[in-house]
Design an enzyme around this catalytic site. Sequence first.
Site, PDB file in Angstrom:
ATOM      1  N   TYR A  38       0.833  -1.200   0.000  1.00 53.07           N
ATOM      2  CA  TYR A  38       0.000   0.000   0.000  1.00 53.07           C
ATOM      3  C   TYR A  38       0.861   1.241   0.000  1.00 53.07           C
ATOM      4  O   TYR A  38       2.076   1.188   0.197  1.00 53.07           O
ATOM      5  CB  TYR A  38      -0.963   0.000   1.188  1.00 53.07           C
ATOM      6  CG  TYR A  38      -0.336   0.334   2.527  1.00 53.07           C
ATOM      7  CD1 TYR A  38       0.525  -0.561   3.161  1.00 53.07           C
ATOM      8  CD2 TYR A  38      -0.595   1.537   3.164  1.00 53.07           C
ATOM      9  CE1 TYR A  38       1.084  -0.265   4.386  1.00 53.07           C
ATOM     10  CE2 TYR A  38      -0.040   1.838   4.402  1.00 53.07           C
ATOM     11  CZ  TYR A  38       0.802   0.934   5.002  1.00 53.07           C
ATOM     12  OH  TYR A  38       1.369   1.235   6.212  1.00 53.07           O
ATOM     13  N   LYS A 152       6.502  -1.697   1.969  1.00 50.29           N
ATOM     14  CA  LYS A 152       5.273  -1.177   2.592  1.00 50.29           C
ATOM     15  C   LYS A 152       4.149  -2.207   2.439  1.00 50.29           C
ATOM     16  O   LYS A 152       3.199  -2.040   1.654  1.00 50.29           O
ATOM     17  CB  LYS A 152       4.897   0.192   2.010  1.00 50.29           C
ATOM     18  CG  LYS A 152       4.039   1.021   2.973  1.00 50.29           C
ATOM     19  CD  LYS A 152       4.093   2.494   2.626  1.00 50.29           C
ATOM     20  CE  LYS A 152       3.072   3.328   3.367  1.00 50.29           C
ATOM     21  NZ  LYS A 152       3.173   3.316   4.814  1.00 50.29           N
ATOM     22  N   LEU A 209      10.941   1.478   7.302  1.00 49.55           N
ATOM     23  CA  LEU A 209      10.357   1.959   6.049  1.00 49.55           C
ATOM     24  C   LEU A 209      11.094   3.241   5.634  1.00 49.55           C
ATOM     25  O   LEU A 209      11.321   4.114   6.481  1.00 49.55           O
ATOM     26  CB  LEU A 209       8.871   2.290   6.262  1.00 49.55           C
ATOM     27  CG  LEU A 209       8.150   2.683   4.974  1.00 49.55           C
ATOM     28  CD1 LEU A 209       7.809   1.442   4.161  1.00 49.55           C
ATOM     29  CD2 LEU A 209       6.880   3.470   5.282  1.00 49.55           C
TER      30      LEU A 209
HETATM   31  N1  PDD Z   1       2.575   5.143   7.557  1.00 50.05           N
HETATM   32  N2  PDD Z   1       7.269   4.087   9.196  1.00 50.05           N
HETATM   33  C1  PDD Z   1       6.173   3.309   9.139  1.00 50.05           C
HETATM   34  C2  PDD Z   1       6.212   1.951   9.766  1.00 50.05           C
HETATM   35  C3  PDD Z   1       5.002   3.787   8.494  1.00 50.05           C
HETATM   36  O1  PDD Z   1       3.913   3.000   8.427  1.00 50.05           O
HETATM   37  C4  PDD Z   1       4.999   5.080   7.923  1.00 50.05           C
HETATM   38  C5  PDD Z   1       3.811   5.637   7.207  1.00 50.05           C
HETATM   39  C6  PDD Z   1       6.167   5.856   8.036  1.00 50.05           C
HETATM   40  C7  PDD Z   1       6.261   7.237   7.450  1.00 50.05           C
HETATM   41  O2  PDD Z   1       6.324   7.186   6.051  1.00 50.05           O
HETATM   42  P1  PDD Z   1       5.860   8.427   5.143  1.00 50.05           P
HETATM   43  O3  PDD Z   1       6.597   9.618   5.638  1.00 50.05           O
HETATM   44  O4  PDD Z   1       6.277   8.024   3.783  1.00 50.05           O
HETATM   45  O5  PDD Z   1       4.363   8.561   5.319  1.00 50.05           O
HETATM   46  C8  PDD Z   1       7.281   5.322   8.659  1.00 50.05           C
HETATM   47  C9  PDD Z   1       1.413   5.497   6.776  1.00 50.05           C
HETATM   48  C10 PDD Z   1       1.100   6.945   6.761  1.00 50.05           C
HETATM   49  C11 PDD Z   1       0.235   4.624   7.209  1.00 50.05           C
HETATM   50  O6  PDD Z   1       0.498   3.457   7.449  1.00 50.05           O
HETATM   51  O7  PDD Z   1      -0.890   5.079   7.257  1.00 50.05           O
END
Ligand code: PDD
Length: 288
Positions: A38, A152, A209
């Site tokens: 996702y 992801k 991530l």
């Molecule tokens: N989550 N680390 C993890 C484990 C995450 O699930 C996310 C993002 C991030 C931050 O990534 P980014 O800056 O690219 O949003 C770091 C999303 C927002 C979610 O699961 O809803």
Amino acid sequence: MSSAADNRIVYVQGRFCPLGAAKIPIMDRGFLFGDGIYEVTAVLDGKLIDNEPHLARLDRSLREIGIRNPLDIAGWTKLQHELMTRNALREGLIYIEVTRGVWEREFTCPPDIEPTVVMFTQAKPFRDNPLAKTGAAVITLPDLRWARRDIKSVALLAQVLAKQAAKAAGVAETWMVEDGLVTEGASSTAFIITKDRKIVTRPLSTAVLPGITRQTVMRLAGERGLQLEERAFSVAEALAAEEAFFTSASTVAMPVVTVDGQPVGNGKPGPLVQELRRLYFEAVDAMT
Ligand code: PDD
């Protein structure tokens, strides 16, 4: 939760339809095995934020688990704009999910089955998030996840448990800890700012991530002349830090004011993270 009053238009398998009419076969491998990927892109003032890196990460995640990317960047962007228009979305999130597809429940399937694509919007005001004013409390828990956190994956059970624990503790986020060091938040990247004003976060590896907001905030910090240090830090270091924060597409740079009930710095949102937050929104405002 969605209700009959929820008149969002979603995208499922090549079609736009009302949320209540959207259907996925029970043999979908995303449902049965968590066999999918996702991506979440923020929308502010009707603009997609950092969308190209989000779509590049989607492509990489799919490649890493051998699912064909059904669309190119232009194709995804077109669908995202269409969804924004149909839902009059000015501020919020666009969620994309791609699963390996539908097949009898067997661990393996032919390589050429049709991936399932689902997209929807979530309206959410986050420029004026009240949490940014008070700062967020976080708890820490062991990191229970698998070894490829750079992908992801929709298999988010460990993160769901970590978030439920945060909610039960009345805090906003859980920082996950492995071998005595913070890996990242359950849905965010973890940072501290040391007493000598160094911004510290984990280097990229399979342990975390590769956060897109992390990348943007680090660029803004660098441009502002702040020093960056990519290394892991412990909970004790976070408690001894001047400031702490986390980043994600939906929270931008969020000040952390307590860890496990103990204050970070003076227990108030720090000036540097507040400045990074402001710089982020300035950069969004400057986008055409
Ligand atoms: N989550 N680390 C993890 C484990 C995450 O699930 C996310 C993002 C991030 C931050 O990534 P980014 O800056 O690219 O949003 C770091 C999303 C927002 C979610 O699961 O809803």
